[in-house]
Design an enzyme around this catalytic site. Structure first.
Site, PDB file in Angstrom:
ATOM      1  N   HIS A 122       0.874  -1.183   0.000  1.00  0.00           N
ATOM      2  CA  HIS A 122       0.000   0.000   0.000  1.00  0.00           C
ATOM      3  C   HIS A 122       0.913   1.236   0.000  1.00  0.00           C
ATOM      4  O   HIS A 122       2.031   1.178   0.520  1.00  0.00           O
ATOM      5  CB  HIS A 122      -0.833  -0.051   1.287  1.00  0.00           C
ATOM      6  N   ASP A 199       3.078  -4.980   8.043  1.00  0.00           N
ATOM      7  CA  ASP A 199       1.860  -4.195   7.896  1.00  0.00           C
ATOM      8  C   ASP A 199       0.689  -5.172   7.998  1.00  0.00           C
ATOM      9  O   ASP A 199       0.415  -5.929   7.062  1.00  0.00           O
ATOM     10  CB  ASP A 199       1.881  -3.473   6.540  1.00  0.00           C
ATOM     11  N   GLN A 202      -4.406  -5.446   6.888  1.00  0.00           N
ATOM     12  CA  GLN A 202      -5.413  -6.306   6.252  1.00  0.00           C
ATOM     13  C   GLN A 202      -5.420  -7.712   6.834  1.00  0.00           C
ATOM     14  O   GLN A 202      -6.041  -8.617   6.254  1.00  0.00           O
ATOM     15  CB  GLN A 202      -5.166  -6.384   4.733  1.00  0.00           C
ATOM     16  N   LYS A 225     -10.336  -0.810  10.455  1.00  0.00           N
ATOM     17  CA  LYS A 225     -10.442  -1.981   9.573  1.00  0.00           C
ATOM     18  C   LYS A 225     -10.771  -3.246  10.370  1.00  0.00           C
ATOM     19  O   LYS A 225     -10.921  -4.317   9.818  1.00  0.00           O
ATOM     20  CB  LYS A 225      -9.149  -2.174   8.788  1.00  0.00           C
ATOM     21  N   CYS A 363      -4.700   2.589  -3.681  1.00  0.00           N
ATOM     22  CA  CYS A 363      -3.474   3.070  -3.026  1.00  0.00           C
ATOM     23  C   CYS A 363      -2.320   2.107  -3.249  1.00  0.00           C
ATOM     24  O   CYS A 363      -1.513   1.870  -2.327  1.00  0.00           O
ATOM     25  CB  CYS A 363      -3.679   3.298  -1.528  1.00  0.00           C
TER      26      CYS A 363
HETATM   27  N1  PLP Z   1      -1.707  -0.898   4.739  1.00  0.00           N
HETATM   28  C1  PLP Z   1      -2.622  -1.601   4.061  1.00  0.00           C
HETATM   29  C2  PLP Z   1      -2.283  -2.960   3.542  1.00  0.00           C
HETATM   30  C3  PLP Z   1      -3.889  -1.053   3.846  1.00  0.00           C
HETATM   31  O1  PLP Z   1      -4.795  -1.740   3.168  1.00  0.00           O
HETATM   32  C4  PLP Z   1      -4.176   0.237   4.342  1.00  0.00           C
HETATM   33  C5  PLP Z   1      -5.475   0.871   4.093  1.00  0.00           C
HETATM   34  O2  PLP Z   1      -6.173   0.553   3.142  1.00  0.00           O
HETATM   35  C6  PLP Z   1      -3.180   0.907   5.062  1.00  0.00           C
HETATM   36  C7  PLP Z   1      -1.962   0.308   5.238  1.00  0.00           C
HETATM   37  C8  PLP Z   1      -3.406   2.266   5.623  1.00  0.00           C
HETATM   38  O3  PLP Z   1      -4.366   2.246   6.620  1.00  0.00           O
HETATM   39  P1  PLP Z   1      -4.896   3.617   7.266  1.00  0.00           P
HETATM   40  O4  PLP Z   1      -5.355   4.455   6.120  1.00  0.00           O
HETATM   41  O5  PLP Z   1      -6.014   3.168   8.137  1.00  0.00           O
HETATM   42  O6  PLP Z   1      -3.768   4.226   8.005  1.00  0.00           O
END
Ligand code: PLP
Length: 404
Positions: A122, A199, A202, A225, A363
């Site tokens: 992301h 990370d 998800q 999430k 993203c």
């Molecule tokens: N990492 C992953 C894999 C994501 O899917 C997302 C959000 O879609 C993020 C990071 C960023 O999350 P946040 O916008 O809640 O900080």
């Protein structure tokens, strides 16, 4: 076992209609809906204990502090961190990664050093490292993927060099649904004495994640999430790493003592929590985690993988569909494209049928380029989704195919 009828009544929004049609919410990878207990907790916090935490001697401040610190312990238990001090509250996964990127690179990276990420990150696990790379002259290296969207692990080992300072990898891709072999990544990284950031934005909502078992050095996720409120996130870091990193932001709460000449910093985790934290949000996150635990992550994983299997089978029958992300180990996300129908048109037409999906690059622009698409349509499922909703999605797509 999932009692789907009971679960759906826990989420009031699922009963609403849009454009006169029942809502079919399939955008769970972007954000999840909230159970009533989470919303009740927010109201309870504001109506019974609202007061700034950590600083007051009075009753309300103490009560709010107790709830906030109890929430830290709930998160600790949820991911099995060793001690509560290893849990830092942030605004989200994005801020957690920015914190590590900024503090880690400041202390441990010199010009020419390398950060290793994967091709399916992301933007929030790419850009913070790029910002540091620009400031400090670092190099970012990327672990490639195969056509199914799986990491090429042989290439991973080859990319490690004596200059590799950290590996930052997503557990599950928000676009492809690929579940990455993080145990193996961490084992290999540690054999070279390289720390790993996972990370888990998800993953924590789909399967049990045990930070001590996987032995990651840092792990991040977002409350919104995992059925909790927006604006709250978690950074887990091993105690020795968090102690070794300098503070990220300055302000109240994160100091031990301040003079105009010099400031000394607070102990963990407060060193990384400048300013008033979202103590209402952290308490509500704890409620969300308790709710998820009461259903059971094993039950959730089993239910969602059955839903994924069902949806994949049904969708593969649609003429002209191409599923982007066909890894062997997948979570409940299906990204897809059709010949000659733009993802945006599909998303807009599905919306008018009451079906919420996401369209675009999610993203993850570099990943889109690698997969040879401009964007995709993404249906992402939670444990409150049903096979009937999958059928509605498929019917909707059949209607759209006929229109074009
Ligand atoms: N990492 C992953 C894999 C994501 O899917 C997302 C959000 O879609 C993020 C990071 C960023 O999350 P946040 O916008 O809640 O900080």
């Amino acid at each position: 076992m999932i009692d789907i009828n009971k679960i759906r009544t826990d989420f009031p929004i699922l009963a609403r209609e849009v454009y006169g049609k029942p809502l079919v919410y399939l955008d769970n990878a972007a954000t999840t809906q909230k159970p009533q207990c989470v919303m009740d907790k927010i109201t309870e916090m504001y109506s019974t204990v609202n007061s700034n935490v950590h600083r007051g001697v009075h009753y309300l401040s103490q009560a709010a502090t107790d709830k906030h610190e109890a929430a830290r312990k709930t998160v600790q238990r949820f991911i099995n961190a060793n001690i509560p001090e290893e849990i830092v509250f942030t605004r989200g996964a994005t801020e957690s990664i920015n914190l590590v990127a900024s503090s880690f690179c400041r202390s441990f990276c010199k010009e020419g050093d390398e950060i290793l990420i994967t091709a399916m990150e992301h933007h929030s696990n790419i850009v913070p490292w790029q910002i540091q790379a620009d400031i400090r002259g670092l190099k970012i290296k990327v672990i490639p993927i195969n056509k199914d969207g799986e990491l090429i692990m042989e290439e991973f080992e080859k990319l490690i060099s004596p200059r590799t300072k950290l590996i930052a990898a997503t557990h599950i891709s928000n676009v492809l649904g690929t579940i990455n072999p993080i145990d193996e990544i961490i084992r290999i990284a540690h054999s070279h004495n390289i720390p790993v950031l996972i990370d888990a934005a998800q993953s924590v909502q789909h399967a049990k994640v045990d930070v001590q078992k996987i032995d990651c050095d840092f792990l991040v996720f977002s409350s919104h999430k995992i059925y909790g409120p927006t604006g709250v996130g978690v950074l887990y870091g091993k105690e020795e790493w968090l102690n070794a990193l300098p503070p990220y932001q300055g302000g109240g709460e994160m100091i031990e003592s301040v003079s105009f000449e010099k400031t000394t910093f607070n102990k963990l985790p407060f060193k990384f929590e400048a300013g008033t934290p979202d103590f209402v949000g952290t308490a509500a996150l704890a409620t969300a985690l308790d709710y998820v635990s009461s259903i059971g992550l094993d039950n959730i994983a089993e239910y969602e993988s059955d839903l994924l299997r069902y949806a994949t089978e049904k969708m593969l029958n649609l003429p002209g569909i191409k599923i982007i992300g066909t890894a062997q180990h997948k979570s409940s996300v299906i990204s897809f494209v059709f010949n000659k129908i733009h993802p945006y048109d599909i998303g807009t037409l599905l919306d008018k049928m009451g079906i919420a999906v996401r369209t675009g690059h999610h993203c993850a622009e570099p990943l889109m380029k690698i997969m040879g698409v401009e964007g995709t349509v993404r249906a992402s499922f939670a444990f409150y989704n049903t096979k009937e909703e999958v059928d509605m999605l498929v019917k909707g797509l059949e209607r759209i195919i006929k229109m074009f």
